[in-house]
Design an enzyme around this catalytic site. Structure first.
Site, PDB file in Angstrom:
ATOM      1  N   ARG A  45     -12.262  -9.948  -0.005  1.00 49.46           N
ATOM      2  CA  ARG A  45     -11.285 -10.024  -0.818  1.00 49.46           C
ATOM      3  C   ARG A  45     -11.839  -9.962  -2.083  1.00 49.46           C
ATOM      4  NH1 ARG A  45      -5.778  -9.318  -1.460  1.00 49.46           N
ATOM      5  NH2 ARG A  45      -4.713 -11.320  -1.876  1.00 49.46           N
ATOM      6  N   THR A  71      -1.092  -1.648   1.903  1.00 53.62           N
ATOM      7  CA  THR A  71      -2.268  -2.208   2.777  1.00 53.62           C
ATOM      8  C   THR A  71      -2.401  -1.077   3.930  1.00 53.62           C
ATOM      9  OG1 THR A  71      -1.972  -4.450   1.902  1.00 53.62           O
ATOM     10  CG2 THR A  71      -3.237  -3.964   3.941  1.00 53.62           C
ATOM     11  N   THR A 102      -6.875  -3.027   1.584  1.00 53.59           N
ATOM     12  CA  THR A 102      -5.849  -2.771   0.893  1.00 53.59           C
ATOM     13  C   THR A 102      -6.259  -2.628  -0.760  1.00 53.59           C
ATOM     14  OG1 THR A 102      -3.781  -3.740  -0.026  1.00 53.59           O
ATOM     15  CG2 THR A 102      -5.659  -5.326   0.194  1.00 53.59           C
ATOM     16  N   GLU A 144      -3.518  -3.327  -2.801  1.00 51.92           N
ATOM     17  CA  GLU A 144      -2.372  -3.882  -2.814  1.00 51.92           C
ATOM     18  C   GLU A 144      -0.994  -3.312  -2.995  1.00 51.92           C
ATOM     19  OE1 GLU A 144      -1.694  -6.885  -2.521  1.00 51.92           O
ATOM     20  OE2 GLU A 144       0.021  -7.591  -3.685  1.00 51.92           O
ATOM     21  N   GLU A 172      -4.432  -6.490  -7.027  1.00 50.37           N
ATOM     22  CA  GLU A 172      -4.664  -7.850  -5.975  1.00 50.37           C
ATOM     23  C   GLU A 172      -4.323  -9.167  -6.668  1.00 50.37           C
ATOM     24  OE1 GLU A 172      -4.613  -7.752  -3.029  1.00 50.37           O
ATOM     25  OE2 GLU A 172      -5.269  -5.598  -2.583  1.00 50.37           O
ATOM     26  N   ASP A 195      -1.197 -11.174  -6.436  1.00 49.52           N
ATOM     27  CA  ASP A 195      -1.126 -12.240  -5.238  1.00 49.52           C
ATOM     28  C   ASP A 195      -1.220 -13.391  -5.548  1.00 49.52           C
ATOM     29  OD1 ASP A 195      -0.506 -10.321  -3.448  1.00 49.52           O
ATOM     30  OD2 ASP A 195      -2.454 -10.194  -2.291  1.00 49.52           O
ATOM     31  N   SER A 214      -4.195 -14.076   0.789  1.00 49.20           N
ATOM     32  CA  SER A 214      -3.630 -12.948   1.242  1.00 49.20           C
ATOM     33  C   SER A 214      -2.932 -13.086   2.665  1.00 49.20           C
ATOM     34  CB  SER A 214      -4.699 -11.962   1.681  1.00 49.20           C
ATOM     35  OG  SER A 214      -4.328 -10.873   2.424  1.00 49.20           O
ATOM     36  N   GLY A 267       1.994  -4.786   5.050  1.00 48.40           N
ATOM     37  CA  GLY A 267       3.067  -5.147   4.963  1.00 48.40           C
ATOM     38  C   GLY A 267       3.069  -6.222   4.205  1.00 48.40           C
ATOM     39  N   GLY A 268       2.505  -6.829   3.229  1.00 45.18           N
ATOM     40  CA  GLY A 268       2.486  -8.074   2.798  1.00 45.18           C
ATOM     41  C   GLY A 268       2.693  -9.137   3.505  1.00 45.18           C
TER      42      GLY A 268
END
Length: 598
Positions: A112, A409, A427, A429, A448, A451, A475, A496-497
């Site tokens: 991440r 993503t 991803t 984002e 990112e 988020d 995430s 898809g978040g």
């Protein structure tokens, strides 16, 4: 590159119930995918499934040359950086989940992105108020330290059979020679054309002639090919040199077109932030569901914890007694409860005390499950649970932080002839990330850091995911591996978040409890309940008898055109692999096996 190893305290051990579906592979139905894309492949020797034929073939080429699942996954991911640059690439991050057949262990990498050392809790506030979200997205302020380069390098060094130079080869060739633009790529470019035009390097690369490229044309990216060559030779050492310096400079001082009217905020990234990035090896999350072992990604991702908690809650209900509609009702209710806890408790464990062991325990699942009425939906948002309580159904205030995670993503799965399996979500984002391309490097930077919650809510929710120096934003990515009797059975994930979580949850429930085949589970119309008053539903679900039956229990639905874009694979008792991608969502994906079954 620094490597950190941390445990997560994940637990296993739900009561074993029944498995309602056999674990054998099944062939697909009609192939509704676009030409050149196969949503289902069945065979032996290894398999790859991604959203893109070129990326799938890159992984398959590596398998053919004797590479393993890790080699194939990295090769496919690098190719996605060419053909899916709005969803993945060197400028982003992700989570890598790996089953090692040599010792039967599941291992994970937290790649991440991290916040700069100069980022404070109020970074997204101006005069005490959150800045507009779209202004945060298209800015240097939203750019986190990329984690993808370290993910690829560490996975190769630790578990791959091939060199980094070898597995980067197909992607380098693809970037040099170019790929054929499809309708999905053109549409995504058109959707971003206005902001892309404000950054000269982005416009030059993705808006040739000032417009999105037409389907059927070839798009080349020689700058990325050169960047990949350098990375293939030097690994993450490039981030301590000119490439790292270019990333930092681009984020700190975004190169905006002179005639752009957009306000583009400067970022906080420094060369030191990039050079000091450390990938984290984490223990996976682990729950038992219907006698299966379900492994996922621990925080900083909320994917493994939220999917795992929902499954633990569902495991307290007998699917045979609940029936088909009752099972779907319980799934939606369990999703409400687990999302409430996600909002309250999940953040970067290096900065927040995450009660992961409690959230994934049988006792806590029973406490949360007692809030579920089998015949009536709870009014949402429901409160987060009390992780300190030893019994009862009590909870705190209702969660009121919906989050801002983008819908982009990409996800891929890979398996090899030795029994190794990879589930990898990566991803940048939003679709198109920050919109800012690193000059002469050929890749977009992530956004990112959006988020993070921009501020804590009035009820105090969201504090676990506020910005902070070096912090990883929460995430929803949920790369998942399922083992049966200690052997890999299923691998799955999705973009898809926050709908990633509900997509993976529904796919598992449909395959395990409802007795569908894996291709059917991927194709089924999706629902997404994220502790909101209405449940998102794809058009194929609306107007069905099932909608009516769930509405009778108090559920209401709001149309969402598309939820997720899964890739998955399943290993049968005979070693035959069924690899599955979407036939239509996001333009359809592509699955392939090394030796197709006739």
């Amino acid at each position: 590159m620094r490597v950190m190893v941390r445990g997560t305290g994940g637990v296993a051990g739900a009561t074993v119930l029944l498995i309602a579906a056999a674990a054998g592979p099944a062939a697909s139905g009609d192939n509704g995918a676009p030409e050149g894309r196969d949503p289902v492949a069945v065979g032996t020797g290894g398999a790859v499934a991604t959203v893109d034929p070129d990326a799938t073939e890159a992984g398959l080429d590596i398998l053919r040359s004797g590479g393993n699942a890790v080699d194939a996954a990295v090769a496919s991911a690098a190719a996605l950086g060419v053909t899916e640059p709005y969803s993945a690439g060197l400028g982003g991050g992700g989570y890598f989940v790996y089953y090692d057949a040599a010792d039967g262990e599941v291992r994970t990498l937290d790649g991440r992105e991290t916040a700069p050392a100069a980022m404070a809790e109020d970074a997204f506030l101006e005069e005490g108020e959150p800045i507009p979200f779209d202004e945060a997205v298209t800015s240097g302020l939203s750019v986190g330290v990329p984690g993808t380069p370290a993910t690829w390098e560490h996975a190769q060094d630790a578990w791959g059979k091939k060199s980094l130079k070898k597995v980067m080869g197909p992607a380098i060739e693809l970037a040099d020679d170019g790929f054929v633009v499809d309708e999905t790529f053109q549409r995504q470019t058109a959707d971003n054309a206005e902001r892309f035009a404000d950054f000269p390097d982005t416009a030059e690369l993705f808006l040739p002639g000032g417009a999105p490229p037409e389907p059927g044309t070839v798009l080349r990216n020689p700058d990325l090919a050169d960047t990949y060559r350098t990375f293939a030779k030097e690994g993450t050492g490039v981030l301590e040199g000119e490439i790292g310096a270019d990333i930092a400079e681009t984020a700190a001082n975004p190169p905006v077109a002179p005639d752009a009217e957009r306000e583009v905020r400067s970022g906080l990234l420094s060369e030191q932030d990039i050079a000091e990035y450390g990938i984290v090896e984490r223990d996976p999350t682990h729950v038992r569901y219907r006698g299966l072992d379900v492994y996922g990604m621990a925080p900083s991702s909320s994917g493994g914890s939220t999917v795992g908690e929902a499954l633990q809650i569902m495991d307290t209900f007998d699917p045979a007694e609940a029936g088909d509609t009752g099972l779907r009702h319980v799934m939606l209710e369990a999703s409400k409860l687990s999302f409430a806890d996600r909002g309250a408790y999940i953040g970067d464990p290096a900065h927040v005390d995450v009660p992961l062991e409690t959230l994934l325990s049988e006792d806590y699942a029973r406490q949360r499950a007692c809030r579920i009425d089998p015949d009536a939906a709870q009014e949402a948002p429901v409160p987060a649970g009390d992780v300190e309580a030893e019994e009862g159904c009590g909870g705190g205030d209702a969660a009121d932080t919906p989050g801002t995670e983008g819908p982009s993503t990409t996800h891929l799965v890979a398996a090899d002839r030795w029994g190794n399996v990879v589930s990898y979500t990566l991803t940048i984002e939003q679709t198109g990330g920050s919109g800012i391309t690193v000059p002469d490097r050929g890749f977009l930077l992530n956004n990112e850091l959006t988020d993070f919650e921009f501020e804590a809510s009035e009820s105090g929710q969201g504090g676990a995911n506020l910005p902070g120096p070096g912090k990883r934003p929460r995430s929803s990515m949920a790369p998942t591996l399922v083992l049966s009797d200690g052997e890999p059975w299923l691998a799955a994930g999705s973009p898809g978040g926050p709908t990633i979580i509900t997509t993976v949850l529904q796919l598992l429930v449909d395959r395990v409890d409802r007795g569908t085949t894996l291709p059917q589970a991927v194709e089924a119309p999706r629902l997404s309940q994220r502790n909101t008053a209405q449940t998102n539903a794809e058009p194929g679900f609306l107007g069905t008898d099932e909608e009516e039956r769930l509405a009778d229990r108090g559920h209401s639905f709001e149309e969402l055109a598309e939820i997720g874009a899964a890739t998955a694979l399943e290993v049968g008792d005979d070693g035959v692999i069924t690899a599955v991608a979407e036939s239509e969502r996001r333009g359809g994906g592509h699955a392939a096996v090394l030796r197709p079954r006739e």
